[in-house]
Design an enzyme around this catalytic site. Structure first.
Site, PDB file in Angstrom:
ATOM      1  N   ALA A  18       0.813  -1.225   0.000  1.00  0.00           N
ATOM      2  CA  ALA A  18       0.000   0.000   0.000  1.00  0.00           C
ATOM      3  C   ALA A  18       0.840   1.266   0.000  1.00  0.00           C
ATOM      4  O   ALA A  18       0.337   2.346  -0.281  1.00  0.00           O
ATOM      5  CB  ALA A  18      -0.926   0.003   1.220  1.00  0.00           C
ATOM      6  N   ARG A  23      10.306   7.512  -3.126  1.00  0.00           N
ATOM      7  CA  ARG A  23      11.651   7.644  -3.697  1.00  0.00           C
ATOM      8  C   ARG A  23      11.766   7.129  -5.131  1.00  0.00           C
ATOM      9  O   ARG A  23      12.793   7.320  -5.777  1.00  0.00           O
ATOM     10  CB  ARG A  23      12.664   6.928  -2.787  1.00  0.00           C
ATOM     11  CG  ARG A  23      13.037   7.781  -1.583  1.00  0.00           C
ATOM     12  CD  ARG A  23      14.082   7.095  -0.732  1.00  0.00           C
ATOM     13  NE  ARG A  23      13.490   6.088   0.139  1.00  0.00           N
ATOM     14  CZ  ARG A  23      14.172   5.111   0.726  1.00  0.00           C
ATOM     15  NH1 ARG A  23      15.463   5.000   0.520  1.00  0.00           N
ATOM     16  NH2 ARG A  23      13.569   4.239   1.515  1.00  0.00           N
ATOM     17  N   LYS A 357       3.150  -9.145 -41.521  1.00  0.00           N
ATOM     18  CA  LYS A 357       2.150  -8.770 -40.521  1.00  0.00           C
ATOM     19  C   LYS A 357       0.829  -9.406 -40.879  1.00  0.00           C
ATOM     20  O   LYS A 357       0.435  -9.392 -42.050  1.00  0.00           O
ATOM     21  CB  LYS A 357       2.006  -7.242 -40.500  1.00  0.00           C
ATOM     22  CG  LYS A 357       1.201  -6.717 -39.334  1.00  0.00           C
ATOM     23  CD  LYS A 357       0.322  -5.530 -39.733  1.00  0.00           C
ATOM     24  CE  LYS A 357      -0.841  -5.993 -40.580  1.00  0.00           C
ATOM     25  NZ  LYS A 357      -1.711  -4.932 -41.058  1.00  0.00           N
ATOM     26  N   TYR A 393      -3.126  -1.603 -48.190  1.00  0.00           N
ATOM     27  CA  TYR A 393      -3.795  -0.479 -47.526  1.00  0.00           C
ATOM     28  C   TYR A 393      -4.115   0.591 -48.552  1.00  0.00           C
ATOM     29  O   TYR A 393      -3.227   1.069 -49.281  1.00  0.00           O
ATOM     30  CB  TYR A 393      -2.856   0.071 -46.439  1.00  0.00           C
ATOM     31  CG  TYR A 393      -3.440   1.154 -45.578  1.00  0.00           C
ATOM     32  CD1 TYR A 393      -4.674   0.971 -44.937  1.00  0.00           C
ATOM     33  CD2 TYR A 393      -2.762   2.350 -45.380  1.00  0.00           C
ATOM     34  CE1 TYR A 393      -5.194   1.966 -44.117  1.00  0.00           C
ATOM     35  CE2 TYR A 393      -3.275   3.342 -44.560  1.00  0.00           C
ATOM     36  CZ  TYR A 393      -4.500   3.146 -43.929  1.00  0.00           C
ATOM     37  OH  TYR A 393      -5.006   4.125 -43.127  1.00  0.00           O
TER      38      TYR A 393
HETATM   39  C1  UD1 Z   1      10.238  -2.024   7.451  1.00  0.00           C
HETATM   40  C2  UD1 Z   1      10.424  -2.479   8.894  1.00  0.00           C
HETATM   41  C3  UD1 Z   1      11.916  -2.563   9.192  1.00  0.00           C
HETATM   42  C4  UD1 Z   1      12.609  -3.468   8.218  1.00  0.00           C
HETATM   43  C5  UD1 Z   1      12.336  -3.031   6.796  1.00  0.00           C
HETATM   44  C6  UD1 Z   1      12.839  -4.060   5.819  1.00  0.00           C
HETATM   45  C7  UD1 Z   1       8.496  -1.655  10.154  1.00  0.00           C
HETATM   46  C8  UD1 Z   1       8.008  -0.632  11.110  1.00  0.00           C
HETATM   47  N1  UD1 Z   1       9.773  -1.541   9.759  1.00  0.00           N
HETATM   48  O1  UD1 Z   1      10.728  -0.692   7.386  1.00  0.00           O
HETATM   49  O2  UD1 Z   1      12.103  -3.046  10.505  1.00  0.00           O
HETATM   50  O3  UD1 Z   1      13.998  -3.501   8.449  1.00  0.00           O
HETATM   51  O4  UD1 Z   1      10.917  -2.904   6.570  1.00  0.00           O
HETATM   52  O5  UD1 Z   1      12.708  -3.578   4.513  1.00  0.00           O
HETATM   53  O6  UD1 Z   1       7.761  -2.531   9.781  1.00  0.00           O
HETATM   54  N2  UD1 Z   1       3.435  -0.682   3.666  1.00  0.00           N
HETATM   55  C9  UD1 Z   1       2.061  -0.675   3.599  1.00  0.00           C
HETATM   56  N3  UD1 Z   1       1.371   0.209   4.358  1.00  0.00           N
HETATM   57  C10 UD1 Z   1       1.959   1.089   5.191  1.00  0.00           C
HETATM   58  C11 UD1 Z   1       3.363   1.081   5.260  1.00  0.00           C
HETATM   59  C12 UD1 Z   1       4.080   0.187   4.485  1.00  0.00           C
HETATM   60  O7  UD1 Z   1       1.470  -1.459   2.858  1.00  0.00           O
HETATM   61  O8  UD1 Z   1       1.243   1.841   5.831  1.00  0.00           O
HETATM   62  C13 UD1 Z   1       4.187  -1.612   2.837  1.00  0.00           C
HETATM   63  C14 UD1 Z   1       5.049  -0.893   1.824  1.00  0.00           C
HETATM   64  O9  UD1 Z   1       4.336  -0.753   0.597  1.00  0.00           O
HETATM   65  C15 UD1 Z   1       6.239  -1.840   1.665  1.00  0.00           C
HETATM   66  C16 UD1 Z   1       6.338  -2.507   3.032  1.00  0.00           C
HETATM   67  O10 UD1 Z   1       5.080  -2.336   3.642  1.00  0.00           O
HETATM   68  O11 UD1 Z   1       6.011  -2.835   0.721  1.00  0.00           O
HETATM   69  C17 UD1 Z   1       7.456  -1.924   3.916  1.00  0.00           C
HETATM   70  O12 UD1 Z   1       7.196  -0.580   4.157  1.00  0.00           O
HETATM   71  P1  UD1 Z   1       8.348   0.477   4.310  1.00  0.00           P
HETATM   72  O13 UD1 Z   1       7.738   1.799   4.587  1.00  0.00           O
HETATM   73  O14 UD1 Z   1       9.287   0.393   3.156  1.00  0.00           O
HETATM   74  O15 UD1 Z   1       9.068  -0.056   5.637  1.00  0.00           O
HETATM   75  P2  UD1 Z   1      10.503   0.301   6.126  1.00  0.00           P
HETATM   76  O16 UD1 Z   1      10.500   1.675   6.691  1.00  0.00           O
HETATM   77  O17 UD1 Z   1      11.489   0.001   5.078  1.00  0.00           O
END
Ligand code: UD1
Ligand code: CA
Length: 454
Positions: A18, A23, A357, A393
């Site tokens: 989600a 980035r 084609k 054509y």
């Molecule tokens: C998370 C972990 C961290 C870990 C890292 C590994 C937590 C709090 N932290 O951090 O410990 O080392 O992953 O990559 O869990 N996502 C949602 N909804 C949200 C937030 C995130 O679906 O509200 C999904 C994102 O799309 C993504 C994944 O969860 O696929 C990870 O989210 P991201 O924000 O990248 O987590 P990190 O800060 O990297």
């Protein structure tokens, strides 16, 4: 059904997808960016299916409609809006988690390289130690911003602390959290409510369940894995890194299946491409989409194939083939272009600078030199002379050309469609054929007319 399958059938995967992916600097949701020709979230879905998950639940939010439309109905969706952290994401899927499942495995939509083997090791560690929570940890060269794994003096995992919240001593730890978890379903369902929002941004961290379990005296198990498998994609540099790793993995799979890749470093094979044994792929070749290639072919160098079916023992040199079907023993190139709807029957020869084609070429037909065939139905053993063009054509509509078997089309013939040329007929060099030609007839000139005493 054996025991392993019984266990496997009780796994429910939840895929977190989600997040916005700021980035990536993209209008497209992050998880739809492609790796080896398919959206990255597809890999998480495939690995979920390969460990025998119940229908995976994909948590979507940012770009939800696009994700649903691209991925389709083979998974269930849970909507997370707004996105308040990884714990909140799983909470949003809670009502869809099958309470009859034994285990819940949480995967990330942006971590496409995780393998079924590693997940099976995680599940095995989880089951063997009767853990409430298990996770995949790893020791990257640079632990960067990953959550740090905290162990007690007996080496038991007791917490996973986000980098932002870690003390300098904790930041110095090398073991980090991959984000991939396995839970006992009933434990997860009864503990999700206990996550508390962080002050300020109000996010719920899934990682808090680790310390919650440890404080209860429940077991937290882990499996470790190679850094590359848990590469999370946050920006386009990581996207390219994942692309390279995935390409290496795909190429290795084909080589182990009996395909020769002369230079894997310049061979680009999409995830779903199928190649038969003893086929040789020469350098700088790109095989995309739903392409299937038979046995004992020679493909490349410098060939691009999209969404095409290639039979056995075909040779394609420096050519582009899109949406085409080639039966066995077809040879082509260099420098030809097969487009959508090109169908080349067994033994067809396509030389250089040929374009086809929406046309069917019968067995043994030859199109050796710079020539265009569009909307044509051509019989067996026809010779298409150099420079032949189907003038299909008229500026508004496309028209059909039909050519019977064994016919000889002379060099530089213009076939002004709609037009039918019979079997075993001939056109003279430079003819402009505006009217139908009977079986066995020879026509020549501009406009072409029969020569009866030929
Ligand atoms: C998370 C972990 C961290 C870990 C890292 C590994 C937590 C709090 N932290 O951090 O410990 O080392 O992953 O990559 O869990 N996502 C949602 N909804 C949200 C937030 C995130 O679906 O509200 C999904 C994102 O799309 C993504 C994944 O969860 O696929 C990870 O989210 P991201 O924000 O990248 O987590 P990190 O800060 O990297
Ligand atoms: Ca991340």
């Amino acid at each position: 059904m054996n025991n392993e399958q019984v266990t496997m059938n009780k796994v429910q995967c939840v895929i977190l997808a989600a997040g916005q992916g700021t980035r990536m600097k993209s209008a497209r949701p992050k998880v739809l960016h492609e790796i080896a020709g398919q959206p990255m979230v597809r890999y998480a879905i495939e690995v979920a299916n390969s460990i025998g998950s119940l229908r995976p639940i994909v948590v979507i939010g940012h770009g939800a409609d696009d994700v649903k439309q691209t991925i389709g109905e083979s998974v269930d969706y849970a909507l997370q809006s707004p996105q308040l952290g990884t714990g909140h994401a799983v909470l949003c899927a809670r009502d869809q988690i099958d309470p009859a499942s034994e285990l819940v495995v949480v995967l990330y939509g942006d971590t496409p390289l995780i393998t079924a083997d590693t997940l099976r090791r995680l599940i095995a560690a989880h089951v063997q130690s009767a853990a409430a929570v298990s996770l995949i940890t790893f020791q990257p060269a640079d632990p960067a911003l990953y959550g740090r794994i905290i162990r007690d003096d007996q080496q038991r995992i007791v917490d996973s602390v986000e980098y932002t919240e870690a003390t300098p001593e904790q930041r110095a730890l090398r073991e980090v959290n991959s984000g991939i978890f396995c839970y006992k379903t009933d434990w997860l369902l009864s503990h999700l409510d206990r996550l508390t929002p962080r002050p300020g941004h109000g996010e719920l961290y899934l990682t808090d369940l680790v310390s919650l379990a440890a404080r209860e005296g429940a077991v937290v198990a882990h499996a470790d894995c190679d850094e590359n498998e848990v590469l999370g994609i946050n920006d386009r540099a990581q996207l390219a890194q994942a692309e390279r790793l995935m390409r290496e993995r795909i190429n290795t799979r084909h080589m182990l299946n009996g395909v020769t890749l002369i230079d894997p470093a310049t061979t680009y094979i999409a995830a779903r491409v199928v190649i038969g044994a003893d086929t040789v792929v020469y350098p700088n070749t790109h095989l995309h989409g739903k392409t299937a290639i038979g046995r004992e072919c020679a493909i490349g160098p410098n060939t691009i194939i999209h969404d095409s079916t290639i039979g056995n023992a075909c040779e394609i040199v420096a050519s582009m083939v899109e949406g085409a079907v080639l039966e066995d023993h077809v040879d082509m190139g260099p420098f030809s272009h097969m487009r959508k709807g090109a169908y080349l029957s067994e033994g067809v020869h396509i030389g250089n600078f040929a374009e086809v084609k929406d046309s069917r070429l019968g067995p043994g037909t030859k199109q050796g030199h710079f020539s265009y065939l569009g909307n044509a139905n051509i019989g067996a053993d026809v010779n298409i002379g150099a420079g032949t063009i189907t003038c299909n054509y008229d500026g508004v509509k496309k028209h059909k050309t039909e050519i019977g078997e064994g016919t000889f089309i002379g060099s530089d013939t213009m076939l002004v469609a709609p037009v039918k040329i019979g079997a075993h007929a001939k056109t003279g060099a430079g003819s402009v054929v505006t009217r139908d030609v009977a079986d066995g007839e020879l026509v020549y000139g501009v406009p072409a007319r029969p020569k009866h005493n030929a």
